[in-house]
Design a protein around this motif. Structure first.
Motif, PDB file in Angstrom:
ATOM      1  N   THR A   1      -3.351  14.152  56.340  1.00  0.00           N
ATOM      2  CA  THR A   1      -4.094  15.489  56.168  1.00  0.00           C
ATOM      3  C   THR A   1      -4.472  15.687  54.760  1.00  0.00           C
ATOM      4  O   THR A   1      -4.823  16.979  54.336  1.00  0.00           O
ATOM      5  N   SER A   2      -4.795  14.786  53.913  1.00  0.00           N
ATOM      6  CA  SER A   2      -5.246  14.931  52.582  1.00  0.00           C
ATOM      7  C   SER A   2      -4.241  15.697  51.709  1.00  0.00           C
ATOM      8  O   SER A   2      -4.711  16.397  50.513  1.00  0.00           O
ATOM      9  N   LEU A   3      -2.890  15.627  52.032  1.00  0.00           N
ATOM     10  CA  LEU A   3      -1.960  16.193  51.248  1.00  0.00           C
ATOM     11  C   LEU A   3      -1.189  15.226  50.379  1.00  0.00           C
ATOM     12  O   LEU A   3      -0.378  14.405  50.988  1.00  0.00           O
ATOM     13  N   PRO A   4      -1.389  15.248  49.017  1.00  0.00           N
ATOM     14  CA  PRO A   4      -0.789  14.255  48.241  1.00  0.00           C
ATOM     15  C   PRO A   4       0.746  13.958  48.480  1.00  0.00           C
ATOM     16  O   PRO A   4       1.249  12.972  48.295  1.00  0.00           O
ATOM     17  N   ASP A   5       1.449  15.104  48.556  1.00  0.00           N
ATOM     18  CA  ASP A   5       3.101  14.646  48.959  1.00  0.00           C
ATOM     19  C   ASP A   5       3.231  14.291  50.306  1.00  0.00           C
ATOM     20  O   ASP A   5       4.169  13.204  50.368  1.00  0.00           O
ATOM     21  N   ALA A   6       2.443  14.549  51.271  1.00  0.00           N
ATOM     22  CA  ALA A   6       2.651  13.692  52.300  1.00  0.00           C
ATOM     23  C   ALA A   6       2.059  12.201  52.469  1.00  0.00           C
ATOM     24  O   ALA A   6       2.839  11.270  52.747  1.00  0.00           O
ATOM     25  N   THR A   7       0.953  11.926  51.493  1.00  0.00           N
ATOM     26  CA  THR A   7       0.695  10.554  51.377  1.00  0.00           C
ATOM     27  C   THR A   7       1.587   9.770  50.685  1.00  0.00           C
ATOM     28  O   THR A   7       2.274   8.739  50.957  1.00  0.00           O
ATOM     29  N   LYS A   8       2.471  10.319  49.665  1.00  0.00           N
ATOM     30  CA  LYS A   8       3.363   9.774  49.103  1.00  0.00           C
ATOM     31  C   LYS A   8       4.587   9.334  49.862  1.00  0.00           C
ATOM     32  O   LYS A   8       5.289   8.358  50.036  1.00  0.00           O
ATOM     33  N   ARG A   9       5.024  10.525  50.806  1.00  0.00           N
ATOM     34  CA  ARG A   9       6.233  10.239  51.615  1.00  0.00           C
ATOM     35  C   ARG A   9       5.865   9.056  52.810  1.00  0.00           C
ATOM     36  O   ARG A   9       6.595   8.348  52.845  1.00  0.00           O
ATOM     37  N   LEU A  10       4.582   9.103  53.277  1.00  0.00           N
ATOM     38  CA  LEU A  10       4.316   8.208  54.285  1.00  0.00           C
ATOM     39  C   LEU A  10       4.354   6.929  53.667  1.00  0.00           C
ATOM     40  O   LEU A  10       4.666   5.506  54.499  1.00  0.00           O
ATOM     41  N   ALA A  11       3.616   6.654  52.364  1.00  0.00           N
ATOM     42  CA  ALA A  11       3.542   5.349  51.757  1.00  0.00           C
ATOM     43  C   ALA A  11       4.932   4.854  51.382  1.00  0.00           C
ATOM     44  O   ALA A  11       5.129   3.535  51.676  1.00  0.00           O
ATOM     45  N   GLN A  12       5.899   5.616  51.122  1.00  0.00           N
ATOM     46  CA  GLN A  12       7.502   5.291  50.811  1.00  0.00           C
ATOM     47  C   GLN A  12       8.066   4.693  52.232  1.00  0.00           C
ATOM     48  O   GLN A  12       8.570   3.642  52.257  1.00  0.00           O
ATOM     49  N   GLU A  13       7.681   5.378  53.403  1.00  0.00           N
ATOM     50  CA  GLU A  13       8.144   5.160  54.538  1.00  0.00           C
ATOM     51  C   GLU A  13       7.551   3.680  54.985  1.00  0.00           C
ATOM     52  O   GLU A  13       8.282   2.867  55.457  1.00  0.00           O
ATOM     53  N   LEU A  14       6.338   3.464  54.721  1.00  0.00           N
ATOM     54  CA  LEU A  14       5.609   2.213  55.182  1.00  0.00           C
ATOM     55  C   LEU A  14       6.266   1.201  54.331  1.00  0.00           C
ATOM     56  O   LEU A  14       6.368  -0.103  54.933  1.00  0.00           O
ATOM     57  N   VAL A  15       6.384   1.230  53.194  1.00  0.00           N
ATOM     58  CA  VAL A  15       6.947   0.117  52.353  1.00  0.00           C
ATOM     59  C   VAL A  15       8.419   0.007  52.769  1.00  0.00           C
ATOM     60  O   VAL A  15       8.720  -1.446  52.878  1.00  0.00           O
TER      61      VAL A  15
END
Length: 389
Positions: free
Chosen positions: A75-89
């Protein structure tokens, strides 16, 4: 008998684990983090569609690995991006991260790419400094300085001497303002005023009124992909075109995705950009036709080509490493790639990991009853001016 049953069950469970492990090793996972909802939803829609088109055209098995695309909405929210990227890795164990609709999202993900040694292919975000935020970032989109400097060279040669700049107040907007302004002044032009609009819930009306009162020859605008239609609508509602003020800027303001909805008031608007759906190459004609066919007539925009070429960079890197490469090997195979794209020839600079590409000057024209950004000039092999020194 009981011991025999236990032994059989244990053997079956070990066997299942081994099969599961083998399957995991045979899968190559790409974590695509995009804004699928919210203000930049068109960016996510275009990039995902392009990624899936590339996979449909080039297969889902590369170097013996089954390609799995995992799409997450930040949703273009950097905190969400960071959390999702961590989960993906950590949880999904992706081999490559990709997407990144806006600069703050890319910046939030950069430390994760570095710590985990996971290549991050930036398919959209366009601030110059992004590739410097992590040695694992490769970009397949563009930079705002690339587009802005090209326009600043063209404008003063074409009767425009006084300009007001209006940009979204975040990384790419500040880049666009700075690089256009510095080059335009160097070329003898004058920037009367520089205006910055909040990125979240922007109201362009009071800013456009200030521009009308200042009476410049032209208004230079940068807004994120998806917001161009709102600027165009309010620009025309205020009669700024009739007052003799030209609208110019990077190609975001005449986004192919929205151009037909802007109406004939957009005719004649000059922009500089790296891609147009009207780019006259055989490869692009095939790309546009295939994209529209796969997406109910949706026209691909510059975000789509960033996603399409990003997938190509990932596929080719996997081929070079013969399916066995970790993060460092994949990154090395991404650097220096040179190939023909729907936008023209592009190159991933091995030193900067940033894209080198042609920048086109375009004018909105009507062709076959539809509006297009028609190219009329080109600057070849443009490196990011933010790194050219």
């Amino acid at each position: 008998m009981k011991n025999k049953w236990l032994f059989s069950a244990l053997a079956l469970s070990v066997s299942a684990l081994a099969v599961g492990s083998a399957m995991a090793q045979e899968t190559f996972k790409i974590g695509l983090v995009l804004p699928m909802t919210g203000q930049q939803a068109t960016t996510g829609r275009q990039i995902e569609a392009a990624a899936r088109l590339y996979m449909a055209q080039n297969g889902t098995t590369v170097a013996g690995k089954k390609i799995e695309l995992i799409v997450k909405d930040d949703t273009s929210l950097p905190d969400a991006t960071k959390r999702l990227a961590q989960e993906l890795v950590v949880n999904d164990k992706v081999n490559v991260l990709a997407g990144m609709g806006i600069t703050p999202s890319a910046m939030a993900t950069a430390p994760i790419a570095t710590q985990s040694k996971t290549p991050l292919v930036v398919m959209a975000a366009a601030t110059s400094s992004i590739t410097q935020a992590s040695p694992y970032i490769v970009r397949t989109s563009f930079t705002l300085p690339q587009a802005s400097v090209a326009l600043a060279d063209w404008v003063p040669k074409n009767g425009i001497k006084k300009v007001v700049t209006l940009v979204s107040d975040y990384g790419p907007g500040i880049d666009a303002e700075k690089y256009f302004k510095d080059r335009f002044i160097f070329n003898g032009g004058e920037v009367i005023e520089s205006l910055r609009v909040p990125m979240r819930n922007p109201d362009f009306a009071p800013f456009l009124q200030k521009v009308r009162d200042a009476k410049p020859d032209a208004l230079f605008v940068f807004v994120p992909s998806g917001a161009g239609a709102a600027v165009m609508k309010q620009f025309l509602e205020r009669g700024m075109d009739k007052a003799g003020i030209k609208l110019i800027g990077p190609g975001d303001i005449t986004d192919d995705d929205q151009l037909n909805d802007m109406g004939d008031g957009a005719l004649g608007v000059v922009t500089s950009h790296h891609y147009s759906a009207a780019h006259p190459s055989a490869m692009n004609k095939q790309f546009v036709e295939a994209f529209e066919k796969a997406n109910k007539g949706l026209r691909p925009n510059f975000m789509a080509v960033g996603g399409y070429d990003g997938m190509r960079v990932i596929y080719e890197a996997l081929k070079v490493t013969k399916g066995a490469g970790g993060g460092d090997a994949l990154l090395a195979a991404m650097k220096g790639q040179l190939f023909e794209s729907p936008r023209g020839k592009i190159f991933i600079d091995a030193q900067t990991r940033d894209i080198v590409q042609d920048i086109y000057l375009r004018k909105v024209e009507k062709k076959n009853g539809q509006l297009y950004n028609v190219e009329f000039d080109v600057i070849k092999d443009v490196k990011d001016p933010g790194k050219a020194k």
